[in-house]
Design an enzyme around this catalytic site. Structure first.
Site, PDB file in Angstrom:
ATOM      1  CE  LYS A  51      -0.379   0.251   5.085  1.00 26.06           C
ATOM      2  NZ  LYS A  51      -1.494   0.286   6.088  1.00 26.06           N
ATOM      3  CE1 TYR A  62      13.329  31.954   1.190  1.00 24.88           C
ATOM      4  CE2 TYR A  62      13.295  29.678   1.054  1.00 24.88           C
ATOM      5  CZ  TYR A  62      12.896  30.687   0.361  1.00 24.88           C
ATOM      6  OH  TYR A  62      12.674  30.620  -0.794  1.00 24.88           O
TER       7      TYR A  62
END
Length: 413
Positions: free
Chosen positions: A54, A283
């Site tokens: 999955k 940043y």
């Protein structure tokens, strides 16, 4: 059978010849096959192994992983959604596929037409499967698995309702009760008390179902953690997910000897530059140089699944040296500290398999940001991050912005 693993020299040759984006995930299908074989040796010949693929094979790629797992001896596949199962069927996979999760009523007929086995947890859904089977004019009874909620408190029938549902399925000429199942909530917990309590509840419900005259042909509970820790709980099948990929089901659960990570993550330095004292990187000026520092730019960021929470915390391996992340991890780029030997184009191991003693594993990174390797692995997905599938040192499949394609389909099984 001896598996021929990809060697470091094979990997260097493969990456040197790659002409796509320099940041790639490499999935070693030989390692995956060997992991499956090792788990097969842990279980008896009467216990089947379900390879859980999955979430796009836990981020590794469901199609090549499924094919390799089946070729290595897995008996069936587990997915979470109808779409996941349909994709496997559409690539020619014929093995049994169990949809482990709840699905919408509108998906039932498509699932049945693709020969996907469904999990039933309420009487209304069972009746709907029966109706859809007749509408599709399927000749044989449709096999379903009855799931009982024994303490997970998520998906599954209550113990009180289970007998009525099992009786309905058993009595229907259109349905077949293929198995009764449940799911452990804390098999990775050091204290086994809750797992054993769930097992007792499950056994009691199964006995009650049998007492009502219903045949229970198979039962299954064990996930990866239980498969490793509780041999007495194997029952008729084990569902091996995260551990098949060489990742720990829990921080205190050691993998069986020989089981290794299937995926590694690689890049190349896009730039090498110096940072002077007082200058910042990234940043928010999160990191400021206290001394002259050499830095390397890696074209990888949180949009590739390299988690921002690892800023100024994660590290990579550059030229065999531990290279800490400097400043904030950006969407597309990350800066690491390097030494004077570093040059533009040098290879970077972002995530390793633990063999070189320098590059971090997904388990290492998960521990650093207080999460689990499941979350990190499922975030490293194509197409932005090319996935290169390797077997016996050769490239056999690719998944990238151009889609999934098999370079050597016969090698995949």
């Amino acid at each position: 059978m001896t598996t021929v693993m990809t060697t470091p020299a094979d990997l260097d040759r493969l990456l040197d010849g790659w002409r796509g984006r320099p940041t790639v995930a490499v999935i070693d299908l030989d390692v995956l096959r060997e992991n499956v074989r090792l788990f097969k040796t842990l279980i008896s010949s009467t216990t089947s192994l379900m390879a859980v693929v999955k979430a796009d094979g836990y981020g590794h790629g469901s199609v090549p992983i499924a094919k390799a797992a089946l070729a290595a001896g897995a008996d069936e596949l587990g997915v979470a959604t109808v779409d996941e199962g349909t994709r496997l069927r559409d690539t020619g996979i014929d093995a049994p596929i169990l949809v482990l999760g709840p699905i919408g009523d509108n998906e039932r007929s498509r699932a049945l037409s693709k020969r996907l086995t469904l999990v039933v947890s309420d009487l209304g859904f069972a009746r709907g499967v029966e109706t859809d089977k007749q509408m599709l004019r399927l000749k044989e009874p449709v096999p379903v698995h009855l799931k009982i909620d024994t303490g997970m408190r998520r998906f599954g029938a209550s113990p009180e309702d289970s007998v009525e549902i099992a009786t309905f399925i058993s009595a229907s000429p259109h349905l077949e009760l293929a198995a009764v199942m449940s799911h452990f909530a804390a098999a990775d917990d050091a204290d086994p008390a809750f797992t054993l309590d769930q097992t007792r509840r499950f056994s009691t419900v199964c006995e009650t179902i049998r007492a009502a005259g219903v045949t229970v042909p198979q039962v299954h509970l064990a996930n990866s953690a239980a498969t490793i820790r509780f041999p007495d709980l194997f029952r008729d099948r084990v569902r091996v997910g995260i551990a098949m990929y060489g990742l720990q089901p829990g921080p205190d659960i050691d993998l069986p000897d020989g089981v290794k990570p299937v995926m590694t993550l690689h890049s190349r330095l896009g730039r090498v530059f110096s940072v002077q004292p007082g200058e910042s990187v990234g940043y928010g000026r999160f990191w400021n140089a206290a001394k002259p520092t050499m830095a390397g730019l890696v074209p990888l960021g949180y949009a590739d699944g390299y988690r921002r929470h690892g800023s100024d915390n994660f590290w990579m391996s550059v030229n065999g040296r531990r290279s800490p992340v400097l400043g904030r991890i950006s969407m597309d780029q990350t800066v690491v500290e390097v030494d004077a030997r570093a040059r533009k184009g040098d290879p970077v191991i972002v995530v390793g398999d633990g063999t070189d003693g320098v590059a971090p594993t997904l388990n290492d990174l998960a521990t650093l940001i207080d999460t689990i390797p499941y979350e990190l692995a499922t975030g490293l997905v194509a197409p932005r991050l090319p996935h290169l599938y390797v077997q016996q040192g050769e490239l056999v499949a690719i998944s990238d912005a151009s889609g999934y394609r098999e370079v050597n389909p016969t090698a995949l099984g």
